[in-house]
Design an enzyme around this catalytic site. Structure first.
Site, PDB file in Angstrom:
ATOM      1  N   SER A  96       0.846  -1.189   0.000  1.00  0.00           N
ATOM      2  CA  SER A  96       0.000   0.000   0.000  1.00  0.00           C
ATOM      3  C   SER A  96       0.884   1.242   0.000  1.00  0.00           C
ATOM      4  O   SER A  96       1.665   1.439  -0.925  1.00  0.00           O
ATOM      5  CB  SER A  96      -0.950  -0.031   1.209  1.00  0.00           C
ATOM      6  OG  SER A  96      -1.829   1.060   1.168  1.00  0.00           O
ATOM      7  N   THR A  97       0.820   2.049   1.051  1.00  0.00           N
ATOM      8  CA  THR A  97       1.565   3.306   1.091  1.00  0.00           C
ATOM      9  C   THR A  97       3.065   3.070   0.924  1.00  0.00           C
ATOM     10  O   THR A  97       3.658   2.299   1.669  1.00  0.00           O
ATOM     11  CB  THR A  97       1.314   4.021   2.434  1.00  0.00           C
ATOM     12  OG1 THR A  97      -0.086   4.093   2.662  1.00  0.00           O
ATOM     13  CG2 THR A  97       1.910   5.414   2.432  1.00  0.00           C
ATOM     14  N   ASP A 153      -4.609  -4.568   6.115  1.00  0.00           N
ATOM     15  CA  ASP A 153      -4.986  -5.443   5.009  1.00  0.00           C
ATOM     16  C   ASP A 153      -3.869  -6.456   4.769  1.00  0.00           C
ATOM     17  O   ASP A 153      -2.694  -6.094   4.687  1.00  0.00           O
ATOM     18  CB  ASP A 153      -5.240  -4.616   3.743  1.00  0.00           C
ATOM     19  CG  ASP A 153      -5.762  -5.469   2.595  1.00  0.00           C
ATOM     20  OD1 ASP A 153      -6.371  -6.520   2.868  1.00  0.00           O
ATOM     21  OD2 ASP A 153      -5.564  -5.069   1.431  1.00  0.00           O
ATOM     22  N   MET A 178      -0.012   1.191   5.026  1.00  0.00           N
ATOM     23  CA  MET A 178      -0.727   1.492   6.264  1.00  0.00           C
ATOM     24  C   MET A 178      -1.928   0.567   6.393  1.00  0.00           C
ATOM     25  O   MET A 178      -2.411  -0.006   5.409  1.00  0.00           O
ATOM     26  CB  MET A 178      -1.167   2.949   6.289  1.00  0.00           C
ATOM     27  CG  MET A 178      -2.180   3.346   5.242  1.00  0.00           C
ATOM     28  SD  MET A 178      -2.502   5.117   5.332  1.00  0.00           S
ATOM     29  CE  MET A 178      -3.791   5.256   4.091  1.00  0.00           C
ATOM     30  N   HIS A 210      -2.526  -1.172  -3.452  1.00  0.00           N
ATOM     31  CA  HIS A 210      -3.667  -0.278  -3.265  1.00  0.00           C
ATOM     32  C   HIS A 210      -3.496   0.943  -4.157  1.00  0.00           C
ATOM     33  O   HIS A 210      -2.646   1.800  -3.909  1.00  0.00           O
ATOM     34  CB  HIS A 210      -3.779   0.157  -1.804  1.00  0.00           C
ATOM     35  CG  HIS A 210      -4.115  -0.964  -0.874  1.00  0.00           C
ATOM     36  ND1 HIS A 210      -3.891  -0.895   0.487  1.00  0.00           N
ATOM     37  CD2 HIS A 210      -4.659  -2.185  -1.088  1.00  0.00           C
ATOM     38  CE1 HIS A 210      -4.288  -2.021   1.060  1.00  0.00           C
ATOM     39  NE2 HIS A 210      -4.752  -2.817   0.117  1.00  0.00           N
TER      40      HIS A 210
END
Length: 345
Positions: A159-160, A284, A281, A188
């Site tokens: 993600s991030t 998930d 972050m 993401h």
């Protein structure tokens, strides 16, 4: 610090952020050049940087802001167009922490609420970089013999900070390994961005990379990237494994969700799945990691020191589900270890 040429956009961001406890806006600027003049004195921890500005745009200003304020986390914001997706990915390669897609219309209340929520969430996430962790989880790598089966599929979640981490990982994986494994990646990202990301990844990985399509068979030597806004899982039909791309409800407010990919990989491949969780972050991937661990499949997570945000990998590490906790540059060698160390299927 908020940097945007639109006075309306700046005022909106300032109002939102002023209502958030623990967030102080120390400066605002209408161009990148003004931001450069202010950044040393304002000393922000996070810069929200618009891409499309006159005089000096976000892409031009980014490296100068990073040089003027070492350690600052920069979130680039832009509307969802292919051009802006290209520029945003370039910004990530230059050192931006992450991006936040802007709504195309300020009249869309739902889109504005989503943008506000994501902006605040990411500001809080990247502002925490470099803080001392509450729980120290030491890096480790299990012995290769711990793998019950040689991996038959590689699944990756991020993600991030993930786009840069994913591209670095696949730039380091030998072609000989990629030729032996089908790979599925959940990063993401919104629609449009995933298509551009797949193109960038193809240039780096040196193999075929494509957005996942429902019903497509997975095969060695191909990296499938989950399309933005859609879940991507795996299903077995007879001797073959296929992608299942669908519009199921968000999981952990994510779609695509790493959990969907990991849980189906555990069901389809069992101990022959190999999972990697990179910077990101949230949590998930945690439920999916439980399924993989229960099936005997190894899970490798990126360590805190090299993660932009140690949310996703940290959640898995703290539950003791990670077979390996490694710096980013140690993950490709670890995959090679598991490929050579496991028993044949």
């Amino acid at each position: 610090m908020v940097v945007d040429d639109s006075a309306v956009a700046r005022a909106l961001a300032l109002r939102w952020l002023s209502e958030e406890p623990g967030i102080d806006v120390v400066a605002e600027a209408e161009t990148g050049r003004v931001a450069l003049a202010l950044v040393a004195r304002a000393a922000p921890d996070v810069i929200v940087l618009d891409l499309d500005m006159p005089d000096m745009d976000g892409l031009t200003a980014l490296p100068e802001l990073l040089a003027a304020r070492p350690g600052v986390a920069v979130l680039v914001v832009s509307t969802l167009t292919r051009r802006n997706a290209e520029i945003s990915l370039h910004c990530l390669a230059l050192g931006a922490a992450d991006y936040v897609p802007k709504p195309s219309s300020r009249g869309d209340a739902d889109a504005l609420a989503t943008f506000r929520s994501e902006l605040v969430e990411k500001i809080r996430a990247v502002a925490g970089r470099g803080q001392k962790p509450d729980i120290v989880v030491p890096p480790r790598l299990a012995a290769p013999a711990a793998a019950a089966a040689r991996p038959a599929c590689l699944v990756v979640g991020a993600s991030t900070g993930g786009p840069r981490a994913v591209m670095r990982l696949f730039s380091q994986l030998p072609a000989s390994v990629l030729r032996r494994l089908p790979v599925v990646v959940v990063q993401h990202m919104p629609p449009i961005f995933t298509a551009v990301f797949a193109e960038h990844l193809a240039a780096i990985a040196g193999c075929e990379v494509r957005e996942a399509e429902d019903g497509e068979a997975v095969r060695p030597g191909v990296i499938h990237v989950a399309p933005g806004g859609r879940h991507t899982g795996l299903v077995r039909r007879g001797a073959d494994v296929f992608l299942h791309v669908h519009d199921g409800p968000p999981t952990n407010v994510c779609r695509p969700a790493v959990n969907v990919l990991f849980e189906t990989a555990a069901a389809v491949y069992g101990p022959a799945a190999l999972a990697v969780v990179l910077t990101g972050m949230g949590r998930d991937g945690l439920a999916g990691a439980r399924s993989l661990a229960a099936a005997g499949a190894p899970v490798i997570v990126q360590d805190e020191a090299t993660s932009t945000v140690w949310g996703m990998p940290g959640a898995i590490a703290r539950e003791g589900l990670a077979r390996a906790i490694l710096p980013l540059d140690g993950i490709a060698p670890a995959i090679c270890v598991f490929m050579e160390g496991g028993a044949d299927d």
